[in-house]
Design an enzyme around this catalytic site. Structure first.
Site, short mmCIF file in Angstrom:
data_model
loop_
_atom_site.label_atom_id
_atom_site.label_comp_id
_atom_site.label_asym_id
_atom_site.label_seq_id
_atom_site.Cartn_x
_atom_site.Cartn_y
_atom_site.Cartn_z
CE LYS A 1 -4.25 -2.11 1.54
NZ LYS A 1 -5.32 -2.24 2.54
NE ARG B 1 -7.01 -9.09 0.47
CZ ARG B 1 -6.83 -8.22 -0.52
NH1 ARG B 1 -6.03 -7.17 -0.33
NH2 ARG B 1 -7.45 -8.38 -1.67
#
Length: 291
Positions: free
Chosen positions: A232, A269
């Protein structure tokens, strides 16, 4: 000799148990985006054969669970019709389940979730926590599937307008706890639920680090926690040069995975399971030597 259908049924029972929120140990959830526009790997696995091959690689590299998503939730992404999402997702889910791979489905659409669970998916990973589609609660309640409830303040095309916090950790914690309480009132069982503080969703740079540093506040809700930091934007320049491609953030992702596992996270994840699996294996060996 046990016949193939029986062996497959036993394997599916095993992976269902392994994916259930009540099980112990940190799971590695491998990301499989069957989308043309995801921020890191959009378009790479859009064809069914390519998606299935990548899923096999994810498992070979250490994923316990493959999270299949057919709609991008990158910042600014536009919604796609559920029928399009299902055309992308369902053939992949069916094939992976037939191979005994544990599958979660990353969707905000109740119809996609219901069809995916019917096809054998064992977890529904909904970034809206059931808020985007009110029928999601019925699907989760009636199927008894695992349900990842993420902190959500709006769809990707407008979520950053809502990234205003006085105290990010406490406000996000309160909103997650309230959403879980609503779900339980509506009939979802507590043991089905995994919570996700929603890194990158309606949160800007430093707010994500605050959320990670406040992990224990989320754990104190008393439910399993999923940490989804992989590649991210807030990792840009941390452990890799600023402006480098998202894949260069995999080492930073692995470090977060280790710190999350140390704190008891239900799952992490990740796009590339190999670095995460390596650091978790080292940690396991270290812990084993102390006992």
């Amino acid at each position: 000799m046990t016949d193939l259908p029986t062996r497959r049924a036993r394997r599916l029972a095993e992976v269902r148990r392994a994916a259930h929120p009540a099980q112990s140990g940190t799971r590695v959830m491998g990301i499989l985006n069957v989308t043309p526009d995801s921020f890191s790997d959009g378009g790479l696995h859009l064809a069914v054969d390519a998606a299935v091959a990548h899923a096999r690689d994810l498992v070979a590299n250490g994923a316990d669970l493959v999270d299949v998503g057919g709609e991008s939730t990158r910042p600014g992404a536009e919604r796609v019709p559920p029928t399009v999402e299902q055309e992308r997702v369902l053939p992949v889910v069916r094939q992976l389940v037939s191979e005994g791979i544990a599958v979660s489905v990353d969707t905000m659409n109740a119809s996609t979730a219901e069809l995916s669970v019917a096809a054998g998916a064992v977890v529904v990973n909904d970034v809206s926590g059931g808020l985007a589609d009110p029928d999601m609660v019925r699907v989760v309640r009636d199927t008894g599937t695992g349900f990842v409830v993420m902190h959500w303040r709006g769809h990707s095309d407008r979520m950053y307008r809502n990234a205003e916090y006085t105290h990010a950790v406490e406000e996000v914690r309160r909103e997650v706890e309230f959403r879980v309480a609503e779900l339980i009132v509506l009939g979802v069982r507590e043991e089905q639920v995994v919570i996700d503080p929603g890194l990158g969703f309606a949160k800007r740079g430093a707010q994500n680090w605050e959320i990670l540093a406040g992990y224990e506040r989320f754990a104190s809700i008393g439910l399993p926690v999923l940490v989804a930091a992989s590649r991210k934007r807030f990792l840009d320049g941390v452990g890799s040069p600023a402006g480098a491609p998202p894949a260069d953030r995999d080492l930073a992702t692995a470090a977060i995975s280790l710190l999350a596992a140390e704190r008891g996270a239900w799952g992490v994840r990740v796009h590339d399971p190999a670095p995460t699996r390596a650091v978790l294996d080292v940690w396991d060996a270290w812990r084993a030597a102390r006992t």
